[in-house]
Write a protein that holds these residues in place. Structure first.
Motif, PDB file in Angstrom:
ATOM      1  N   UNK A 164       2.664  10.435  14.778  1.00 16.41           N
ATOM      2  CA  UNK A 164       1.685   9.359  14.960  1.00 16.41           C
ATOM      3  C   UNK A 164       0.251   9.848  14.810  1.00 16.41           C
ATOM      4  N   UNK A 165       0.041  11.153  14.973  1.00 20.57           N
ATOM      5  CA  UNK A 165      -1.309  11.718  14.839  1.00 20.57           C
ATOM      6  C   UNK A 165      -1.507  12.446  13.519  1.00 20.57           C
ATOM      7  N   UNK A 166      -0.547  12.319  12.615  1.00 23.58           N
ATOM      8  CA  UNK A 166      -0.633  13.047  11.343  1.00 23.58           C
ATOM      9  C   UNK A 166      -1.790  12.523  10.497  1.00 23.58           C
ATOM     10  N   UNK A 167      -2.334  13.412   9.667  1.00 23.25           N
ATOM     11  CA  UNK A 167      -3.415  13.018   8.758  1.00 23.25           C
ATOM     12  C   UNK A 167      -2.917  11.959   7.779  1.00 23.25           C
ATOM     13  N   UNK A 168      -3.882  11.225   7.202  1.00 26.42           N
ATOM     14  CA  UNK A 168      -3.519  10.212   6.224  1.00 26.42           C
ATOM     15  C   UNK A 168      -3.834   8.821   6.728  1.00 26.42           C
ATOM     16  N   UNK A 173       0.826  -1.211   0.000  1.00 28.07           N
ATOM     17  CA  UNK A 173       0.000   0.000   0.000  1.00 28.07           C
ATOM     18  C   UNK A 173       0.859   1.261   0.000  1.00 28.07           C
ATOM     19  N   UNK A 174       0.324   2.328  -0.526  1.00 29.61           N
ATOM     20  CA  UNK A 174       1.031   3.618  -0.564  1.00 29.61           C
ATOM     21  C   UNK A 174       0.926   4.281   0.804  1.00 29.61           C
ATOM     22  N   UNK A 175       1.797   3.864   1.699  1.00 31.74           N
ATOM     23  CA  UNK A 175       1.790   4.391   3.067  1.00 31.74           C
ATOM     24  C   UNK A 175       2.815   5.514   3.193  1.00 31.74           C
ATOM     25  N   UNK A 176       2.561   6.464   4.095  1.00 32.41           N
ATOM     26  CA  UNK A 176       3.553   7.530   4.306  1.00 32.41           C
ATOM     27  C   UNK A 176       4.816   6.994   4.972  1.00 32.41           C
TER      28      UNK A 176
END
Length: 462
Positions: free
Chosen positions: A325-329, A273-276
């Motif tokens: 850890x709380x970033x959007x996405x 998957x296209x994960x950050x």
């Protein structure tokens, strides 16, 4: 030094019985050369060796220091010698100089911070603790560097010369071929695998009188049955399916760049998957820039080199760390953070947040020295202490051996077998006891070379 003017002596001051603190003194009646100058890391007893008041040599009497590569356990003691009076040249490859500069600045910063924190907790009137060295000592150290290319003879005296050969370990790493008064020495430094992912493999040489050889994995074979691409793909998919985060304690040099390259390739192929991807290692981002500057020292294409910063969130300040850890996405994130053995650095913050949840995965991607937190985790520890607090380990702990920057037992034996005539002696260093003992027996049984396992602070007349 004895009166025998033909006598050459070796003294192993570090990396004997352990994999850190690499320092080997070569001395004749008129020359004193130090090969590598590393910090001891790992257990508290080993780290104490960095603070010994008396060294077995006078730093001001050294003719020079030859550096095999920039890792802290090979370069991190340089500013201490400068503090103690060393003013001679430090010989290195150009990438090794640049990497050493980044690593030493980071080391000085950590030591200054640790000393401040320790002094804050000490009782009033106690003698303040001092860092081993400060930024100013690093600056003085870097002024001493003289750089040379691969396979370029450097004449130090009428009867002393050396040259670097690529060793396949990290960017700029080299083994050292050194001729002193008619004796030929080869110092392996740290050897890479036969076919590293992004570097040329270790250079093989035809002859040497004395071979000083690392034995980090002298008793182990890497699991190469699964490629690093396949192994990383499986870990990322599994963690994503659990709905957790993947945290990768990573060495800033080489390993972080390899992981980013593989992850981007897997995402391009839609294999994962296209994960950050978050690179939370100020030193790691600095090393990535050095990679992009020294393209003749690795085999990445221009596009691959540029991809090291593609789809990657570079984390600068610790304030940014607190928001990752709380970033959007996507809920699942891939976090690459130092240090590689989880002994310090930003990865400790993520471990405190994530290690107690079985949805998460901690992926170890390199050698975990005895006494380090990474070694404890890889050995199945039920709990881990981080900054004085005990944490239950519920996260899945995985390890990829095929990504190691070190040659394994088979690679070491292969490299040694390329010498076309038997050496007078092989010295094994940079290995724990079980590793050096196993490799010594294997070399003797396979090639019948005489082998000595180096002992710390013992003088070996040759």
């Amino acid at each position: 030094m004895a009166n025998d003017k033909s006598l050459v002596q070796l003294l192993f001051i570090g990396a004997a019985g352990t994999v850190t603190g690499s320092k080997t003194l070569l001395q004749t009646h008129k020359h004193k050369l130090l090969i590598d100058c590393g910090l001891f890391q790992g257990s508290k007893s080993e780290r104490k060796l960095n603070k010994l008041k008396k060294l077995p040599f006078n730093p001001s009497e050294l003719d020079g220091i030859i550096l095999t590569h920039g890792h802290l356990d090979h370069s991190g003691f340089l500013p201490v010698l400068v503090k103690k009076g060393f003013t001679g040249p430090v010989y290195a490859t150009t990438p090794s100089r640049d990497i050493t500069g980044v690593i030493l600045q980071d080391s000085a910063h950590i030591q200054e911070e640790d000393a401040r924190e320790a002094n804050r907790k000490r009782s009033e009137g106690s003698k303040p603790l001092k860092p081993l060295y400060r930024q100013k000592h690093v600056n003085r150290t870097m002024d001493l560097f003289q750089t040379y290319g691969d396979n370029e003879w450097v004449q130090l005296d009428d009867d002393v010369r050396f040259r670097f050969h690529k060793s396949g370990h990290i960017l700029g790493s080299a083994l050292v071929e050194l001729e002193v008064e008619g004796h030929r020495f080869v110092f392996s430094g740290d050897l890479g695998q036969r076919e590293p992912l992004i570097l040329d493999g270790p250079t093989t040489l035809p002859e040497a009188d004395y071979i000083i050889m690392e034995a980090t994995y002298g008793d182990k074979l890497h699991d190469n049955s699964v490629s690093p691409y396949q192994a990383l793909e499986e870990v990322v998919k599994h963690t994503f399916e659990k709905g957790g985060n993947l945290v990768i304690p990573s060495f800033a040099v080489e390993r972080a760049q390899e992981i980013i390259l593989i992850l981007n390739n897997l995402m391009d192929e839609k294999s994962i998957p296209a994960l950050p991807i978050y690179l939370d290692s100020p030193m790691g981002s600095g090393i990535t820039e050095i990679f992009q500057r020294h393209r003749d020292w690795h085999n990445l294409s221009e596009a691959e080199c540029d991809s090291l910063t593609k789809n990657v969130h570079i984390i600068g300040s610790f304030e940014e760390t607190l928001n990752v850890l709380n970033a959007d996405g996507p809920k699942s994130k891939i976090i690459i953070a130092g240090s590689g053995m989880a002994t310090g650095g930003r990865v400790l913050y993520y471990l405190k947040q994530l290690v107690g949840d079985s949805k998460n995965t901690v992926l170890l991607v390199g050698h975990q020295a005895a006494g380090t937190r990474g070694h404890q985790l890889s050995s199945g520890a039920a709990t881990t202490e981080i900054e004085g607090e005990e944490f239950e380990v519920k996260a899945e702990i995985s390890q990829i051996g095929s990504l190691s920057a070190h040659a394994d037992q088979g690679d070491l034996l292969w490299w040694l077998g390329k010498f076309e005539r038997p050496p007078k002696r092989v010295f094994l260093n940079h290995g724990e006891e079980a590793a050096t003992r196993a490799l010594k027996k294997l070399i003797e049984d396979t090639y019948h070379f005489p082998v000595t396992v180096a002992e710390r602070n013992r003088i070996y007349p040759l």
